[in-house]
Write a protein that holds these residues in place. Sequence first.
Motif, PDB file in Angstrom:
ATOM      1  N   GLU A 165       0.829  -1.204   0.000  1.00 12.89           N
ATOM      2  CA  GLU A 165       0.000   0.000   0.000  1.00 12.89           C
ATOM      3  C   GLU A 165       0.867   1.261   0.000  1.00 12.89           C
ATOM      4  OE1 GLU A 165      -2.261  -3.404   1.544  1.00 12.89           O
ATOM      5  OE2 GLU A 165      -0.360  -2.501   2.101  1.00 12.89           O
ATOM      6  N   MET A 189       1.916   6.929  -6.611  1.00 15.74           N
ATOM      7  CA  MET A 189       0.792   7.805  -6.930  1.00 15.74           C
ATOM      8  C   MET A 189       1.172   9.257  -6.648  1.00 15.74           C
ATOM      9  SD  MET A 189      -1.791   6.207  -8.200  1.00 15.74           S
ATOM     10  CE  MET A 189      -3.066   7.394  -7.903  1.00 15.74           C
ATOM     11  N   THR A 248     -10.233   8.443  -2.032  1.00 19.40           N
ATOM     12  CA  THR A 248     -10.741   7.072  -1.999  1.00 19.40           C
ATOM     13  C   THR A 248      -9.609   6.081  -1.800  1.00 19.40           C
ATOM     14  OG1 THR A 248     -12.580   7.654  -3.456  1.00 19.40           O
ATOM     15  CG2 THR A 248     -12.007   5.323  -3.309  1.00 19.40           C
ATOM     16  N   ILE A 249      -8.524   6.271  -2.549  1.00 24.14           N
ATOM     17  CA  ILE A 249      -7.371   5.369  -2.434  1.00 24.14           C
ATOM     18  C   ILE A 249      -6.773   5.434  -1.043  1.00 24.14           C
ATOM     19  CG2 ILE A 249      -5.018   4.976  -3.246  1.00 24.14           C
ATOM     20  CD1 ILE A 249      -5.977   5.909  -6.026  1.00 24.14           C
ATOM     21  N   SER A 277      -9.147   3.851   1.595  1.00 21.08           N
ATOM     22  CA  SER A 277      -9.161   2.387   1.508  1.00 21.08           C
ATOM     23  C   SER A 277      -7.876   1.795   2.064  1.00 21.08           C
ATOM     24  CB  SER A 277      -9.361   1.948   0.050  1.00 21.08           C
ATOM     25  OG  SER A 277     -10.590   2.403  -0.453  1.00 21.08           O
ATOM     26  N   TYR A 322     -10.149  -3.217  -2.289  1.00 19.83           N
ATOM     27  CA  TYR A 322      -9.250  -3.275  -3.442  1.00 19.83           C
ATOM     28  C   TYR A 322      -9.973  -2.839  -4.716  1.00 19.83           C
ATOM     29  CZ  TYR A 322      -5.772  -5.792  -0.640  1.00 19.83           C
ATOM     30  OH  TYR A 322      -4.849  -6.141   0.296  1.00 19.83           O
ATOM     31  N   ILE A 343     -10.137   0.877  -4.776  1.00 19.93           N
ATOM     32  CA  ILE A 343      -8.844   1.431  -5.179  1.00 19.93           C
ATOM     33  C   ILE A 343      -8.676   1.333  -6.689  1.00 19.93           C
ATOM     34  CG2 ILE A 343      -6.334   1.095  -5.043  1.00 19.93           C
ATOM     35  CD1 ILE A 343      -6.740   0.196  -2.148  1.00 19.93           C
ATOM     36  N   SER A 344      -9.081   0.196  -7.248  1.00 22.08           N
ATOM     37  CA  SER A 344      -8.963  -0.008  -8.696  1.00 22.08           C
ATOM     38  C   SER A 344      -9.832   0.986  -9.462  1.00 22.08           C
ATOM     39  CB  SER A 344      -9.359  -1.440  -9.051  1.00 22.08           C
ATOM     40  OG  SER A 344      -9.353  -1.644 -10.447  1.00 22.08           O
ATOM     41  N   GLY A 358      -8.362   4.432  -9.155  1.00 19.77           N
ATOM     42  CA  GLY A 358      -7.180   4.526 -10.005  1.00 19.77           C
ATOM     43  C   GLY A 358      -7.550   4.694 -11.465  1.00 19.77           C
TER      44      GLY A 358
END
Length: 357
Positions: free
Chosen positions: A86, A93, A145-146, A149, A169, A172-173, A176
């Motif tokens: 993570e 990122m 959000t990322i 999470s 997950y 996150i996807s 992203g």
Amino acid sequence: MPLTIYKRSNPYLISGLLIVAATLISQVSIHHIGYQGVALIYLLVVSISAMLFDIWPVLITALSSAVLLNFCFITPLYTFKIVSTEDVLMFFMYLILALVNAVLTYKIRDYNSKKRDEEEKTKTINLYNILLNSLSHELRTPIATIIGSIDTIQDQKAKLSETHKQELYDEISIAGSRLNRQVENLLNMSRLEAGILKPSFDWFDVNELIFNVLKQNQEHVANHQLVFTPQKNLDLVWTDGGFLETILQNLVYNALQHTPKQTTILIEARLKDQSLKISVSDNGNGFPKASIPVAFDKFYKLNNQATGSTGLGLSIAKGFTEALAGTISLENKKTGGALFNVCIPSKTLALKDFEHE
């Protein structure tokens, strides 16, 4: 005047002092804001540097802030090693966002500085504000959000069920993907502005390209219905498949984002008069009559459009269509809803002839 003074000063020294100040502030407040908060402080410093200095001091500021974030605030501390997956995701990122933020902010500032006419300056400032407001929402939302999470996974790792972990997950996807979409739009707009769009032509199956676009938008269709009935034995077309997908992606995504729930979005493709004709229509509310002539303008947004939309999608669709020597138009259907028509001149080749080549 203040900007001129900063430009005459040593930009590398001032950027370094800003980074040092941000690091000291972050060290004092790290227990309250976490390293995610530190990342936002560093992003602010990068933005300030981009508004004051040329590109190289800004890029060095962005890179050095990423190094300091890793070394001083991501565990294990005072080493460049990152143990957690993570944390690796968070670090890269941040690095990407810092560099993108630096380059975009610098380009906007440089664009503004070249304007001489006062009326043009006012228009440019308005565009600048719209872009920054859009980026503020469109980048912050997926990042939040990322981060949220990741925090949940880290703090509740032992208590979370595998199902709950998978849901996080997935979030996150999705976030992203949303972030990637915004970055792609910004990069595409930069290519349009620079005039460096060069199509790469080949034979493409239009039905396959449309299905690819539909697949890319599956995560957004929960409250809509995407309808596409492929024409059997549709000839191959001589075009740039990437350009065509970009055009369709922006038209379909625009319809998904700005039509009411339960709206049906219809995609049709046909060949006529040595041209590929594609239409994207919906049965939503359509466009206000006064908005139709300016709907493809850069940064244009309807008054009731979702907050944070960059207003680039339709402009990019038009730019890529014109790069293929085509045309794109918008009208309201008599039965209600909007209708986009794309017409691209193209050679065609029957599938059976292609198989024998």
